[in-house]
Design a protein around this motif. Sequence first.
Motif, PDB file in Angstrom:
ATOM      1  N   VAL A   1      -4.469  29.302 -49.928  1.00  0.00           N
ATOM      2  CA  VAL A   1      -5.007  28.472 -51.013  1.00  0.00           C
ATOM      3  C   VAL A   1      -5.733  27.258 -50.429  1.00  0.00           C
ATOM      4  CG1 VAL A   1      -4.391  26.995 -52.968  1.00  0.00           C
ATOM      5  CG2 VAL A   1      -3.308  29.233 -52.702  1.00  0.00           C
TER       6      VAL A   1
ATOM      7  N   SER B   1      -0.668  22.443 -52.262  1.00  0.00           N
ATOM      8  CA  SER B   1      -0.410  23.608 -51.411  1.00  0.00           C
ATOM      9  C   SER B   1      -0.101  23.192 -49.977  1.00  0.00           C
ATOM     10  CB  SER B   1      -1.624  24.541 -51.434  1.00  0.00           C
ATOM     11  OG  SER B   1      -1.865  25.015 -52.743  1.00  0.00           O
TER      12      SER B   1
ATOM     13  N   ALA C   1      -0.177  26.007 -57.773  1.00  0.00           N
ATOM     14  CA  ALA C   1      -1.630  26.005 -57.995  1.00  0.00           C
ATOM     15  C   ALA C   1      -1.950  25.879 -59.474  1.00  0.00           C
ATOM     16  CB  ALA C   1      -2.245  27.267 -57.413  1.00  0.00           C
TER      17      ALA C   1
END
Length: 855
Positions: free
Chosen positions: A358, A371, A429
């Motif tokens: 990510v 992340s 996320a």
Amino acid sequence: MKRSNWHLRAGSVIFAWLVALVVVALAHRSIPLSGWLLVHLLGLGAAGNAILIWSRHFADALLRRTPDPPYPGQVLRLTAFNIGAVTVIVGMVGFWWPVVLAGGLLVAAVALVHATDLVRFLRAALPARFAITVHYYVAAAVLLAVGVGLGVAMANSALPGGLAARFRTAHAVLNVFGWIGLMVLGTLVTLWPTMLRTRMADGVERAARRGLPGLLAALGVAVSGALAASPQILGIGAVLYLAAAGWVLWPHLDEIRRKRPADFATLSVLCGVVWLIGALGYAGVGLLAARSWEAATAVTAALAPVLLAGFLVQVLFGSLAYLVPVVIGGRASALAAIATLERGAPWRISMANAALLVCVLPVPSLVRVASSVLVLVAYATFLPLLVRAVWLAQRNTGVQSTPGRPEPVPLPRRLGVAAAGFAVVVLTAAAGVAADPSSLGIATAPQASVAATGQTTEVQVHVEGMRFVPNTIEVPAGNRLQITLVNTGTDRHDLVLANGARTERIAPGTSAVLDAGVIGSDLDGWCSVAGHRQMGMTLTVKAIGTAPGMSANHHAGPAAASVDTAEVARSLGNIPGPHFVARDPRLNDAGPTLHRVTLPVTEVEREVSPGITQRLWTFGGSAPGPTLRGKIGDVFEITLINDGTIGHSIDFHAGSLAPDQPMRTINPRERLVYRFTATRAGIWLYHCATMPMSVHIANGMFGAVVIDPPDLPAVDHEYLMVQSEFYLGPQGGEVDADKVSADKPDLVAFNGYALQYDRAPLKARVGERVRIWVLAAGPNRGTAFHVVGGQFDTVWAEGDYRLRPGAGGSQVLGLFPAQGGFVELTFPEPGNYPFVSHAMIDAERGAHGVVSVRP
């Protein structure tokens, strides 16, 4: 000393470096050069020690050497290596290049001694099947010495900025792909099948032997490309290295086919190697496609998290997870250590790799930050597990173990735990997007209702100076709009649309894609970097086929309001808090004839008036920046380091030289050296010259250089007043560029804080001679400097005396923006003598102070 005790003691050094790495990662925002520190705590400290320790261990095993611990020569070598590494770090953080040089020489010397010893062992040993691994170690150690040399040279502020950038890339190539890459590839020849507990595949030895020359040739090409600033040659080197590494690793696929990796050690190493291959592939494609060296450096900068967090950390942790139980000794001890290190292994591996993926994708900054925290958590948990594993292993020393192999964890359970780690990343996320939906191009402002056509309009927009080209985009109503922003400028830019869709701020030479959604009405767009919109970086999206008057030219959501007039008025009437400390206005002596100064560009939140704070862009952490003083003929060598988030530059009015190179804009994490000789006396302004200059100066990027006139007489007190304006943005925010453009300052201050010398007056005694230097930094307003109740008998401005002691006197030192001078006076009786800018509205905005005169 037992071999196990030796490895545990030596391994504690690696552990200490890893702990320091976690500490810096947690506190990186408050630590100078934190990015550089993270790289070198891991690569030089932890990985460097691990390589020295374990390459010697494997060389002894492969060459059938049986030296007795504690290896006195190796103890001395590790001690010298760590002293050198710490010295390099101290020198870099303190900007002491001689210290960096001393530490670098020591590290390079250890690497060469290590290589020499390995060559000596090769010559003395009987023929060994896998001696090729030791050849990898020799080559890697020599390349480390060369890479360290480039790094030391790069750290020297006298090195031209362009050459420093080339050295930086070559340094990274040699250290990451030479020192670390060759060590890893050479070790996996024998370690990988051993970790899998399977037969070595056919052709492994032959592939390793033939692959080493290819790897060295690829490194030579890549380094040549870096030194020549050629993206294509550098890219060819990356492709060749990928091909050679693939040749070396290919036979191991048969081992994986026969015995699937299932524990933490093998999975971690496998993931690390996959990240290495992916990084090389990305580098090859990106560099070959790069149209400039600036674009190439953007590609190499993007590789840092992949190579460090993806490749290096996982290979290091996986190797330690396998080797520590092996060297501890005793089956019960090893089983206890392995069981501990396997705790949560599928969860840690899946979360670390998914979160890292990510991070390297084009996601919103909030998602990337969240992340990266998950990656840090997944890796940091390995350290307490490692400590507990060693403790349990020692506790089980001598304990009889149960015969037979322990039962493996069932596959469905491992997959379930791995899925949990992946789910944490997905939820994180999603939370980041929910917190800032506009950053993903999800419109948060309503558009006119329109039926979607199902078609997409794709447009490319590039940057010319301070303009988007094209700056008008026509889209059929109902079409989805996708804009590719290509930054062909020299500074960082982004694109924000009024419906909330936006790109990240991207570096020169890079691009970003913005999905504006279905277009149902006209939209405004702009660059959100402070001042860029006011300079003309605007864009209009026209929806073709909508009813007249339908538009969505508004901001997405409420923007933080700038500080208003009422707040300013209240602030000027308040008293600073108990922690207020006025800037020392006293001027220091000129000092030596060579002035070496490092000016890091930092973004700091500072109080500028009681209760009002702004996030300033500063030279050296203060606004004004540090005051420099010298004499005619003095040499000034300024190292500018951009630790900010956008491009900055510096312009010294005290130097006379072509501005093309020394005054160029440098991007975040870059540096340049600005060297000039003072040839004329004056009080000279220095400031950021990046456009829009008015905004950069107004947000704190200015300072003074005093070059004394010849035979300047001594006085009792010498003070400096740098006058500037504040155009206040939101509390704790950056400058309001609209106020700058309209020339509507909220505050006018001496030395960066309104009315500070009302609270902390200047000091003098009756009859003492006082010299006050004054610089009008602007960006827009000059000053009419006046001392209430005082008369100047000496006035010096813009390089010459306007008044000397005699019958005449002066009441005001008048200066346009960027002009400077000084006045001298004595005070006839005790009392408080205010000093102001006699442009009275500016005095009332804060350009006011007091000289307290005692008997």
